[in-house]
Structures are given as structure tokens and as C-alpha cells.
Design a protein around this motif. Structure first.
Motif, short mmCIF file in Angstrom:
data_model
loop_
_atom_site.label_atom_id
_atom_site.label_comp_id
_atom_site.label_asym_id
_atom_site.label_seq_id
_atom_site.Cartn_x
_atom_site.Cartn_y
_atom_site.Cartn_z
N LEU A 184 0.84 -1.05 0.08
CA LEU A 184 0.07 -0.16 0.20
C LEU A 184 0.84 1.27 -0.05
N VAL A 185 0.37 2.10 -0.79
CA VAL A 185 1.33 3.55 -0.98
C VAL A 185 0.21 4.43 -0.86
N TYR A 186 0.23 5.46 0.06
CA TYR A 186 -0.92 6.22 0.35
C TYR A 186 -0.15 7.75 0.24
N ALA A 187 -0.98 8.76 -0.01
CA ALA A 187 -0.73 10.10 0.13
C ALA A 187 -0.43 10.83 1.27
N ASP A 188 0.80 11.37 1.65
CA ASP A 188 1.07 11.90 2.88
C ASP A 188 1.65 13.11 2.15
N GLY A 189 0.88 14.25 1.69
CA GLY A 189 1.54 15.45 1.46
C GLY A 189 0.83 16.24 0.55
N ALA A 190 0.54 17.53 0.59
CA ALA A 190 -0.28 18.23 -0.22
C ALA A 190 0.18 18.31 -1.76
N ALA A 191 1.47 18.08 -2.05
CA ALA A 191 1.82 17.99 -3.30
C ALA A 191 1.44 16.74 -4.15
N VAL A 192 1.69 15.67 -3.39
CA VAL A 192 1.03 14.29 -3.91
C VAL A 192 -0.39 14.55 -4.31
N VAL A 193 -1.16 14.81 -3.12
CA VAL A 193 -2.76 15.03 -3.54
C VAL A 193 -2.87 15.93 -4.61
N LEU A 194 -2.28 16.85 -4.87
CA LEU A 194 -2.28 17.92 -5.98
C LEU A 194 -2.10 17.21 -7.37
N LEU A 195 -1.13 16.41 -7.35
CA LEU A 195 -0.81 15.78 -8.73
C LEU A 195 -1.74 14.64 -8.94
N ALA A 196 -2.31 13.96 -7.92
CA ALA A 196 -3.20 13.00 -8.13
C ALA A 196 -4.43 13.69 -8.53
N ARG A 197 -4.93 14.64 -7.92
CA ARG A 197 -6.09 15.25 -8.52
C ARG A 197 -6.15 15.85 -9.83
N ILE A 198 -4.88 16.39 -10.33
CA ILE A 198 -4.78 16.63 -11.68
C ILE A 198 -4.76 15.56 -12.56
N ALA A 199 -4.35 14.66 -12.31
CA ALA A 199 -4.43 12.90 -13.04
C ALA A 199 -5.80 12.50 -12.99
N GLY A 200 -6.75 13.02 -12.28
CA GLY A 200 -8.22 12.38 -12.32
C GLY A 200 -8.68 11.95 -11.17
N SER A 201 -7.93 12.09 -9.90
CA SER A 201 -8.40 11.46 -8.79
C SER A 201 -9.69 11.87 -8.39
N GLY A 202 -10.47 10.92 -7.78
CA GLY A 202 -11.81 11.38 -7.30
C GLY A 202 -12.06 11.15 -5.72
N SER A 203 -11.28 10.54 -5.27
CA SER A 203 -11.38 10.39 -3.92
C SER A 203 -10.21 10.49 -3.04
N ILE A 204 -8.76 10.95 -3.43
CA ILE A 204 -7.64 10.91 -2.64
C ILE A 204 -7.66 12.15 -1.54
N THR A 205 -7.51 11.77 -0.40
CA THR A 205 -7.22 12.98 0.48
C THR A 205 -5.81 12.87 1.15
N ARG A 206 -5.32 13.69 1.74
CA ARG A 206 -4.07 13.46 2.25
C ARG A 206 -4.15 12.75 3.47
N SER A 207 -3.37 12.07 3.96
CA SER A 207 -3.34 10.86 4.96
C SER A 207 -2.05 11.05 5.74
N ALA A 208 -1.63 11.95 6.80
CA ALA A 208 -0.54 12.16 7.20
C ALA A 208 -0.37 11.12 8.17
N THR A 209 0.76 10.49 8.25
CA THR A 209 1.09 9.19 9.07
C THR A 209 1.12 9.75 10.51
N THR A 210 1.44 11.16 11.05
CA THR A 210 1.22 11.26 12.24
C THR A 210 -0.36 11.47 12.73
N ASP A 211 -1.10 11.56 11.64
CA ASP A 211 -2.65 11.50 12.00
C ASP A 211 -3.12 10.01 12.02
N ILE A 212 -2.86 9.24 11.21
CA ILE A 212 -3.24 7.93 10.98
C ILE A 212 -2.57 6.69 11.60
N GLY A 213 -1.34 6.99 12.46
CA GLY A 213 -0.54 5.99 13.02
C GLY A 213 -1.23 5.27 14.21
#
Length: 297
Positions: free
Chosen positions: A112-141
Motif C-alpha cells: 500500500l502506498v498512500y498520499a502524505d503530502g499536499a503535493a502528492v494530492v495535487l498531482l493525483a487530482r490533476i491526473a483525475g483522482s476522485g477520492s484521494i485525501t492527504r493521510s498524514a502518518t502522524t494522523d493515521i498511525g
């Protein structure tokens, strides 16, 4: 759309099907087949360990889970049953390290690779992501450990590897106070010969090993030692131990909710982070045309 295409719903099976096995990029063992490049799995059905299909979105050539934070927590917390389950975050520092073939391969072969960063979320949304949100490890641990315990129906056993031993011990105390868990091992992150460390990690039979060596080192080490690690979740966490121990401040909630936590961190640790964020900004801009092409495709 850049999202991996979903086919017919798969029937749940007692045998877990890895993310890339259906398109031949991975062998049934979960290891990459020789000569299977990242492009070979675009357009493949993604099947989670739970037996249901889960889409990813291509970010700079890496398949990142196109999911909300809640879904990332649920998927990350699936107990390991056949060897180590590698769970990695991709953030702006990771974008900077993708030029390293070994690091790129580690992400490609992760569970599993998840988005932890605004830049990754931005690039994912530009590519057409419909659901991705930032999941900071400090928040989900902590939620991942809590959900792991729920799925196991018992108190999960946690091993912690990384940082200075004083910091990691304080982080372990904080973890025990915040979530039902048994911290069975605490190790610092400064080692040359890891044979003894791996022996100790295996001896305590953890359900989850939280590794805080910093990216890309933590991904490179866990990927290279995958066969030597226990059957457990392997969650890399960057500097989470410092936050748990109270040695690193978190940004205010407003900045975290709006994806601006990076600005707070930069202001508080400018000498160390200035290059990381400057390079990250450049790489984000450089990847926008690629992400737009993915969207059109």
C-alpha cells in the motif's frame, strides 16, 4: 483518466490476491516478476487483501491509493498473514527520491502506498483522482493500530524502530497512553549491522513494526529486508516518534485541514527543510504536464 481500470467485481477468496498479480506484474508470491516494468500494470485490476477491488492513481509513475483517509486506515490495518506487509507514504520528500531506482522499486512493490503530502494530492487530482485525501502518518498511525486491534480482536503487539532511543522510549509511553497496544520492543534507528536487530524484532512476534528512519532510508531498508522481517504490518513513519514524544510541534488544525502544514514546518525548521520543499515545488511543477497526460489518457 489515470485511475487504474476496474473490471468485474472479484469474488472474495480465502487466498489473498496481491495488488498486481492479476496483470502478471507480480508472481503469486507477491514479488515482482522479472522484467515487469511499472507501465505493465497500468490498466490492471487492483485487488486488495480483503478481496475487493481498490483503484490507484498514477503519481509520477507510482500507484498511489485513490482513497479517503478512512479507507487508507482500514486498508493499512489489514493483518499480515503471508510475510511482511509494507505500507509506505508518498510525500514531497519521496518525489525527490524517485530518481533512485531502488526507492522507486520499493514503492512499486509495496502492499500500500498512500498520499502524505499536499503535493502528492495535487498531482493525483490533476491526473483525475476522485477520492484521494492527504493521510498524514502522524494522523493515521494511532487509528491504524486501533483498527488492527479491532481486526485481530485482541491487543496488538507493537515494535518501534527508529530515532534516538530516548525519543523512541518517550514515544512508546505516549503510544501506550493513547491506544490499547502492547509495545514489545523499542530500538533506536542507528545501526550498521542489522542482523541482531532483525533477530530481536522477529523474537517478539509483533503484529506491527513501526519504522521511523526517515524517507527514503526506511523504505529502502524495509524493502531490502522484506524476507527477513516478521509476518507483520510494516508501517514506515518518518519523524512520527518525535511528534509522539512531544519534541516536534504539530501545525494548527486549520493549516492541517487545508493542506498547508508544510508552511508551518518550513517556518519552524527552515535550515533543514528549505531544500526539501524547494526541490519538491520544482518537481511538482515538472510533473504537472505528465499528470495532465495521464488524465487525458
Amino acid at each position: 483518466m489515470a485511475l487504474v481500470r476496474q473490471g468485474s467485481p472479484s469474488k472474495p477468496s480465502a487466498v489473498a490476491v496481491g495488488p498486481l498479480e492479476r496483470c502478471g506484474a507480480l508472481a503469486p508470491s507477491g514479488r515482482a516478476r522479472s522484467g515487469a516494468p511499472p507501465s505493465s500494470w497500468q490498466g490492471c485490476l487492483i485487488v486488495s487483501h480483503a478481496g475487493d477491488s481498490r483503484p490507484t492513481v498514477d503519481v509520477a509513475g507510482i500507484g498511489v491509493r485513490d482513497a479517503s483517509t478512512e479507507d487508507v486506515i482500514m486498508q493499512a490495518a489489514i493483518p499480515a498473514t503471508h510475510g511482511a506487509r509494507l505500507i509506505y507514504a508518498l510525500h514531497v520528500g519521496g518525489l525527490d527520491s524517485l530518481s533512485d531506482p531502488a526507492f522507486r522499486r520499493a514503492l512499486e512493490e509495496a502492499d500500500l502506498v498512500y498520499a502524505d503530502g499536499a503535493a502528492v494530492v495535487l498531482l493525483a487530482r490533476i491526473a483525475g483522482s476522485g477520492s484521494i485525501t492527504r493521510s498524514a502518518t502522524t494522523d493515521i498511525g494511532i487509528p491504524v493500530i486501533r483498527e488492527l486491534g479491532r481486526q485481530l480482536a485482541r491487543t496488538p503487539r507493537v515494535a518501534m524502530v527508529g530515532g534516538q532511543i530516548q525519543t523512541t522510549n518517550k514515544a512508546a509511553d505516549a503510544l501506550r497512553a493513547q491506544v490499547d497496544c502492547e509495545v514489545v520492543l523499542v530500538e533506536n534507528g542507528y545501526f550498521d549491522d542489522d542482523a541482531d536487530l532483525l533477530e530481536r524484532v522477529n523474537s517478539v512476534k509483533p503484529d506491527i513494526v513501526v519504522v521511523g528512519l526517515g524517507m527514503p532510508k526506511e523504505a529502502l531498508w524495509t524493502h531490502s529486508r522484506r524476507e527477513d522481517l516478521p509476518t507483520a504490518l510494516i508501517l514506515t513513519c518518518g519523524g512520527w516518534f518525535g511528534f509522539l514524544a512531544g519534541e516536534e510541534p504539530r501545525a494548527p488544525q486549520l493549516l492541517r485541514r487545508t493542506g498547508m502544514e508544510w508552511s508551518y514546518r518550513l517556518a519552524h525548521d527552515f535550515p533543514r527543510l528549505r531544500r526539501r520543499y524547494a526541490v519538491g515545488a520544482w518537481l511538482t511543477l515538472r510533473n504537472i504536464p505528465r499528470q495532465l497526460r495521464e488524465r487525458r489518457s
